[in-house]
Motif scaffolding. Structure first.
Motif, PDB file in Angstrom:
ATOM      1  N   GLU A   1     -16.023  20.886   7.191  1.00 15.68           N
ATOM      2  CA  GLU A   1     -16.640  20.288   6.010  1.00 15.68           C
ATOM      3  C   GLU A   1     -15.667  19.371   5.281  1.00 15.68           C
ATOM      4  OE1 GLU A   1     -19.562  22.241   2.708  1.00 15.68           O
ATOM      5  OE2 GLU A   1     -17.508  23.004   2.701  1.00 15.68           O
ATOM      6  N   LEU A   2     -14.414  19.798   5.181  1.00 13.21           N
ATOM      7  CA  LEU A   2     -13.405  18.991   4.493  1.00 13.21           C
ATOM      8  C   LEU A   2     -13.235  17.627   5.141  1.00 13.21           C
ATOM      9  CD1 LEU A   2     -10.600  21.618   3.730  1.00 13.21           C
ATOM     10  CD2 LEU A   2     -11.989  20.399   2.055  1.00 13.21           C
ATOM     11  N   LYS A   3     -13.351  17.576   6.450  1.00 11.09           N
ATOM     12  CA  LYS A   3     -13.163  16.311   7.165  1.00 11.09           C
ATOM     13  C   LYS A   3     -14.139  15.246   6.696  1.00 11.09           C
ATOM     14  CE  LYS A   3     -13.004  16.701  11.624  1.00 11.09           C
ATOM     15  NZ  LYS A   3     -13.342  17.220  12.978  1.00 11.09           N
ATOM     16  N   GLU A   4     -15.313  15.660   6.207  1.00 12.07           N
ATOM     17  CA  GLU A   4     -16.369  14.718   5.838  1.00 12.07           C
ATOM     18  C   GLU A   4     -16.358  14.334   4.364  1.00 12.07           C
ATOM     19  OE1 GLU A   4     -18.081  13.546   8.363  1.00 12.07           O
ATOM     20  OE2 GLU A   4     -16.927  14.916   9.629  1.00 12.07           O
ATOM     21  N   LEU A   5     -15.435  14.878   3.593  1.00 12.92           N
ATOM     22  CA  LEU A   5     -15.458  14.635   2.151  1.00 12.92           C
ATOM     23  C   LEU A   5     -15.162  13.180   1.807  1.00 12.92           C
ATOM     24  CD1 LEU A   5     -13.782  17.732   0.451  1.00 12.92           C
ATOM     25  CD2 LEU A   5     -16.134  17.404   1.195  1.00 12.92           C
ATOM     26  N   SER A   6     -15.712  12.765   0.669  1.00 10.45           N
ATOM     27  CA  SER A   6     -15.504  11.410   0.160  1.00 10.45           C
ATOM     28  C   SER A   6     -14.323  11.323  -0.801  1.00 10.45           C
ATOM     29  CB  SER A   6     -16.771  10.932  -0.570  1.00 10.45           C
ATOM     30  OG  SER A   6     -17.915  11.102   0.222  1.00 10.45           O
ATOM     31  N   LEU A   7     -13.701  12.467  -1.115  1.00 12.99           N
ATOM     32  CA  LEU A   7     -12.583  12.502  -2.045  1.00 12.99           C
ATOM     33  C   LEU A   7     -11.759  13.754  -1.745  1.00 12.99           C
ATOM     34  CD1 LEU A   7     -14.039  13.515  -5.552  1.00 12.99           C
ATOM     35  CD2 LEU A   7     -15.072  14.045  -3.384  1.00 12.99           C
ATOM     36  N   GLN A   8     -10.620  13.883  -2.388  1.00 15.74           N
ATOM     37  CA  GLN A   8      -9.756  15.034  -2.159  1.00 15.74           C
ATOM     38  C   GLN A   8     -10.316  16.278  -2.833  1.00 15.74           C
ATOM     39  OE1 GLN A   8      -7.706  13.621   0.421  1.00 15.74           O
ATOM     40  NE2 GLN A   8      -6.332  15.148  -0.454  1.00 15.74           N
ATOM     41  N   ALA A   9     -10.044  17.442  -2.252  1.00 16.38           N
ATOM     42  CA  ALA A   9     -10.417  18.727  -2.843  1.00 16.38           C
ATOM     43  C   ALA A   9      -9.196  19.625  -2.925  1.00 16.38           C
ATOM     44  CB  ALA A   9     -11.511  19.396  -2.012  1.00 16.38           C
ATOM     45  N   PHE A  10      -9.223  20.589  -3.851  1.00 17.97           N
ATOM     46  CA  PHE A  10      -8.134  21.544  -3.951  1.00 17.97           C
ATOM     47  C   PHE A  10      -8.077  22.379  -2.674  1.00 17.97           C
ATOM     48  CE2 PHE A  10      -8.172  22.161  -8.898  1.00 17.97           C
ATOM     49  CZ  PHE A  10      -7.902  20.809  -9.041  1.00 17.97           C
ATOM     50  N   ALA A  11      -6.932  22.429  -2.035  1.00 22.34           N
ATOM     51  CA  ALA A  11      -6.709  23.336  -0.917  1.00 22.34           C
ATOM     52  C   ALA A  11      -5.909  24.507  -1.476  1.00 22.34           C
ATOM     53  CB  ALA A  11      -5.957  22.639   0.201  1.00 22.34           C
ATOM     54  N   CYS A  12      -6.597  25.593  -1.770  1.00 19.46           N
ATOM     55  CA  CYS A  12      -5.955  26.621  -2.582  1.00 19.46           C
ATOM     56  C   CYS A  12      -6.219  28.025  -2.076  1.00 19.46           C
ATOM     57  CB  CYS A  12      -6.442  26.514  -4.024  1.00 19.46           C
ATOM     58  SG  CYS A  12      -8.239  26.547  -4.183  1.00 19.46           S
ATOM     59  N   ALA A  13      -5.240  28.897  -2.311  1.00 19.63           N
ATOM     60  CA  ALA A  13      -5.423  30.314  -2.065  1.00 19.63           C
ATOM     61  C   ALA A  13      -6.052  30.988  -3.281  1.00 19.63           C
ATOM     62  CB  ALA A  13      -4.079  30.966  -1.752  1.00 19.63           C
TER      63      ALA A  13
ATOM     64  N   LEU B   1     -12.565  20.197  -7.435  1.00 18.44           N
ATOM     65  CA  LEU B   1     -12.115  21.563  -7.181  1.00 18.44           C
ATOM     66  C   LEU B   1     -12.599  22.011  -5.806  1.00 18.44           C
ATOM     67  CD1 LEU B   1     -12.212  24.447  -9.762  1.00 18.44           C
ATOM     68  CD2 LEU B   1     -12.692  24.859  -7.372  1.00 18.44           C
ATOM     69  N   GLY B   2     -13.894  21.873  -5.536  1.00 21.33           N
ATOM     70  CA  GLY B   2     -14.414  22.165  -4.212  1.00 21.33           C
ATOM     71  C   GLY B   2     -14.613  23.642  -3.933  1.00 21.33           C
ATOM     72  N   SER B   3     -14.836  23.967  -2.661  1.00 19.58           N
ATOM     73  CA  SER B   3     -15.290  25.295  -2.243  1.00 19.58           C
ATOM     74  C   SER B   3     -14.174  26.250  -1.837  1.00 19.58           C
ATOM     75  CB  SER B   3     -16.252  25.160  -1.054  1.00 19.58           C
ATOM     76  OG  SER B   3     -17.332  24.308  -1.340  1.00 19.58           O
ATOM     77  N   GLY B   4     -12.927  25.809  -1.901  1.00 19.50           N
ATOM     78  CA  GLY B   4     -11.841  26.657  -1.414  1.00 19.50           C
ATOM     79  C   GLY B   4     -11.805  28.021  -2.065  1.00 19.50           C
ATOM     80  N   TRP B   5     -12.084  28.094  -3.353  1.00 20.45           N
ATOM     81  CA  TRP B   5     -12.056  29.370  -4.084  1.00 20.45           C
ATOM     82  C   TRP B   5     -13.018  30.382  -3.458  1.00 20.45           C
ATOM     83  CZ3 TRP B   5     -16.601  31.264  -6.154  1.00 20.45           C
ATOM     84  CH2 TRP B   5     -17.665  30.357  -6.208  1.00 20.45           C
ATOM     85  N   GLN B   6     -14.187  29.880  -3.003  1.00 22.20           N
ATOM     86  CA  GLN B   6     -15.196  30.760  -2.416  1.00 22.20           C
ATOM     87  C   GLN B   6     -14.776  31.205  -1.015  1.00 22.20           C
ATOM     88  OE1 GLN B   6     -19.077  28.976  -1.560  1.00 22.20           O
ATOM     89  NE2 GLN B   6     -20.051  30.741  -2.548  1.00 22.20           N
ATOM     90  N   VAL B   7     -14.213  30.266  -0.258  1.00 26.22           N
ATOM     91  CA  VAL B   7     -13.766  30.572   1.102  1.00 26.22           C
ATOM     92  C   VAL B   7     -12.715  31.674   1.072  1.00 26.22           C
ATOM     93  CG1 VAL B   7     -12.543  29.642   3.106  1.00 26.22           C
ATOM     94  CG2 VAL B   7     -14.299  28.269   1.961  1.00 26.22           C
TER      95      VAL B   7
ATOM     96  N   GLU C   1     -14.765  19.421 -11.798  1.00 25.86           N
ATOM     97  CA  GLU C   1     -14.751  20.879 -11.699  1.00 25.86           C
ATOM     98  C   GLU C   1     -15.792  21.380 -10.701  1.00 25.86           C
ATOM     99  OE1 GLU C   1     -15.095  24.874 -14.494  1.00 25.86           O
ATOM    100  OE2 GLU C   1     -15.904  22.977 -15.202  1.00 25.86           O
ATOM    101  N   ASP C   2     -16.525  20.489 -10.079  1.00 27.50           N
ATOM    102  CA  ASP C   2     -17.599  20.907  -9.183  1.00 27.50           C
ATOM    103  C   ASP C   2     -17.093  21.932  -8.172  1.00 27.50           C
ATOM    104  OD1 ASP C   2     -19.779  20.920  -7.207  1.00 27.50           O
ATOM    105  OD2 ASP C   2     -20.514  19.251  -8.401  1.00 27.50           O
ATOM    106  N   LEU C   3     -17.833  23.021  -8.033  1.00 25.16           N
ATOM    107  CA  LEU C   3     -17.375  24.176  -7.265  1.00 25.16           C
ATOM    108  C   LEU C   3     -17.783  24.159  -5.802  1.00 25.16           C
ATOM    109  CD1 LEU C   3     -18.239  26.967  -9.873  1.00 25.16           C
ATOM    110  CD2 LEU C   3     -16.056  25.816  -9.541  1.00 25.16           C
TER     111      LEU C   3
END
Length: 668
Positions: free
Chosen positions: A452-464, A431-437, A412-414
């Motif tokens: 930032e996403l390019k450098e991630l070590s795992l998948q993150a939610f890409a969300c509106a 979950l990642g930072s998409g909600w804030q963006v 759930e890390d934001l």
């Protein structure tokens, strides 16, 4: 049609029961016409965007479709990098006035199966279920209560039972969930569920046997209860070790700690036993009896961030995962202090004790085993998992992976910045930072996000949007923005497209607004707490757009790697573009964030033209006329709020001029 095998055992039993009832128990069912994605032809009546069907016949048709279109894909080839995730609150996703009696009926496990073919068309291969466990009915938020106030991890929310199955012999609600999971697996859709190991309902079912698993306060302190304000520290600060002394030396903290009480078995063992007997004999709520006779109650939960403005969570309380106080904190508290919860004690990952509450840890392990073995789940999103003791999280993940080596584990890390820590903990998605963006969409913010996403070590939610944020349609730009950002998000590096139930029909009412709230605290209906339905009759859904995105993703994104992604640095104001280039093939994804003004974009990278292009997806289609991209003086005119996906494939240009894949000539 039926298919008898162990993978569809529960689904087959429901099929046979519906078949038997079909001839004797005719029952009308009103549903949104949009749900009929399997070409059911025996519609009895159409009214607006609703249809009336015979319930048994229609559900048999849907199950037949699931069985007949069962996926032949290699399950081992599943990849989060190529996935699309859909999240559902079951009671809400298919809530509808199915009887036309003026009342919204709760969604059910059985009725949600109707949506599975639609999800598959949108490319969904991971279904993320928000809590389906039995939840508490005391201190309810809204009119029906929060699904996160889990009262019993081993029971399901009775609202999710479908009345059509009332008389099914030896049937249970557990079978209905298992049948839904089987239906998902037929379509090669993985199913993950919210696991809630850090908080529980204030009147959790285990209180009679284990009152020491939670924290208690004096009842007189309940009104106005809130965590201490620390004036020396700023708004929304993390409780790091360098702040401990400041927190504990605060006068408000001293007052706050006086509110706590020993658990009832420790406070008055004799009276506790008497209260338990009264509850057992009368069926009265145990917590209410404790409050009445012993003057204490379970402590409401609150944020672990210092000086957070979020209100306390009155329907849940924290698990007491350690029996002792963290050694780092001992210098600041007295020896006889009753167990208490504060910013640091919530974060057991940073402030562990030395005496684990082992029985509670075993209980959480049993819950994990129960969910996976009983329902065949494929993984979990771990609620507030980043605050769990590291040894406990490690053990739970070991158990999960023993049961399913390919389990999906979502943090759930934001914040994207914590990706390495999440990956090291064993998660393969966050979950990642998409909600804030999405709450502050500007060119610099969105450009930084992609980099930032390019450098991630795992998948993150890409969300509106997420279940915890306002709807994207409630932000400036509305439906137009929702369509554009959905296109932009669908191909992000290390981004898994994430569809919150209702997005596909541009729903405006939120499930919750806990993150990036834009309501100014307004008391509006929220599906987490109120009886609500999605506007499935909305004019102009996003279904066709999502299908196009899936076709494009399946066809092209698999040809690229994350390292092939580049963000264009030189673009006009408000325009953000990223591309993938590999072996002569280029895919370009771009958006004009300006909802009022067009922008001219020179489609060249460092002076090198990357024409010709095929247009695969355009967010403006079905929104306004003028489907073709406009070219002015050799540059593309990006309409207000427009997002597009373009592909340049010199080897196939001459073969791909059909349908919506139109060639874009660089010459004006």
């Amino acid at each position: 049609m039926k298919l008898l095998n162990r993978e569809t055992e529960h689904l087959d039993r429901i099929y046979q029961y519906l078949k038997e009832r079909q001839s004797t128990q005719q029952q009308d069912l009103w549903i949104p016409a949009l749900w009929n994605t399997t070409d059911y032809t025996e519609v009895l009546e159409e009214r607006g965007r609703e249809i009336r069907v015979e319930a048994h016949s229609y559900l048999l048709h849907v199950i037949d479709h699931l069985l007949e279109t069962a996926s032949t894909e290699d399950h081992e080839a599943f990849s989060l990098e190529q996935s699309v995730m859909y999240t559902s609150l079951i009671r809400y996703s298919t809530a509808w006035d199915v009887n036309h009696d003026g009342e919204i009926e709760s969604g059910t496990f059985l009725r949600f199966m109707v949506l599975l073919p639609m999800l598959k068309q949108m490319g969904v291969n991971v279904l993320y279920l928000l809590p389906v466990s039995k939840y508490s009915e005391i201190n309810m938020k809204g009119d029906i209560g929060s699904p996160y106030a889990v009262q019993n991890m081993f029971e399901l929310d009775p609202q999710l039972h479908d009345p059509l199955l009332d008389h099914m012999e030896n049937g249970s609600l557990h079978d209905e969930l298992r049948a839904l999971v089987e239906g998902c697996h037929l379509l090669n859709i993985k199913v993950v569920h919210d696991f809630i190991p850090r908080v529980t309902a204030k009147d959790a079912a285990f209180l009679a046997e284990h009152p020491d698993w939670v924290y208690w306060i004096r009842l007189e302190e309940l009104e106005g209860f809130k965590p201490p304000h620390i004036p020396e520290l700023s708004f929304f600060e993390e409780c790091t070790p360098d702040k401990l002394e400041t927190v504990y030396r605060s006068e408000e903290t001293h007052t706050f700690l006086q509110k706590f009480s020993p658990s009832p078995d420790q406070l008055n063992p004799v009276l506790w036993e008497q209260v338990k007997r009264i509850s057992q004999q009368t069926g009265a709520n145990l917590l209410r009896l404790v409050e009445e006779h012993m003057g204490i109650t379970t402590s409401p939960a609150h944020s672990d961030w210092i000086n957070d403005v979020q209100p306390i969570w009155t329907d849940i309380t924290f698990y007491r995962l350690y029996k002792d106080t963290c050694p780092q904190v001992l210098p600041y508290v007295s020896e006889n202090k009753p167990p208490y919860v504060l910013f640091d004690t919530i974060k057991c990952n940073l402030y562990p004790g030395e005496e684990p509450n082992q029985e509670l840890w075993d209980y959480l392990e049993q819950a994990v085993r129960f969910y996976m073995s009983s329902y065949g789940l494929d993984g979990f999103r771990v609620d507030i998992g980043h605050t769990l003791p590291v040894p406990l999280l490690d053990h739970l993940f070991k158990v999960i992976r023993e049961l399913n080596p390919h389990a999906i584990l979502i943090s759930e890390d934001l914040f994207n910045r914590n990706h390495r820590q999440a990956a090291a903990s064993g998660y393969n998605m966050m979950l990642g930072s998409g909600w804030q963006v999405m709450s502050e969409l500007t060119k610099p913010v969105l450009t930084h996000y992609v980099e930032e996403l390019k450098e991630l070590s795992l998948q993150a939610f890409a969300c509106a949007e997420t279940p915890d944020t306002p709807r994207i349609t409630s932000r400036p730009g509305g439906v137009q923005l929702a369509r554009a950002i959905t296109v932009f998000n669908h191909f992000l590096p290390h981004g898994t497209p994430f569809i919150t139930t209702g997005l596909e029909v541009n729903e405006k009412q939120p499930l919750n607004c806990g993150l990036a709230d834009n309501t100014n605290g307004a008391d509006i209906p929220r599906a987490f707490f109120n009886k609500m339905k999605i506007d499935w009759e909305h004019d102009g859904s996003m279904m066709d757009l999502l299908k196009q995105l899936q076709a494009c993703k399946r066809r092209y994104q698999t040809k690229f790697r994350t390292q092939d992604c580049q963000v264009w640095g030189q673009t006009p104001d408000d325009v953000v573009i990223y591309t993938y280039e590999r072996e002569g093939l280029t895919m370009l994804v771009g958006i004009n964030l300006n909802m009022e003004e067009a922008r001219l974009v020179d489609l060249a990278d460092e002076g090198q033209p990357v024409f010709p292009y095929l247009k695969l997806v355009d967010s403006m289609e079905s929104v306004q006329s003028g489907r073709d991209l406009e070219i002015v003086s050799g540059r593309m005119r990006w309409k207000p709020g427009q997002a597009v996906v373009l592909v340049s494939d010199p080897n196939k240009m001459e073969k791909e001029r059909e349908g919506d894949e139109k060639r874009i000539d660089p010459v004006a």
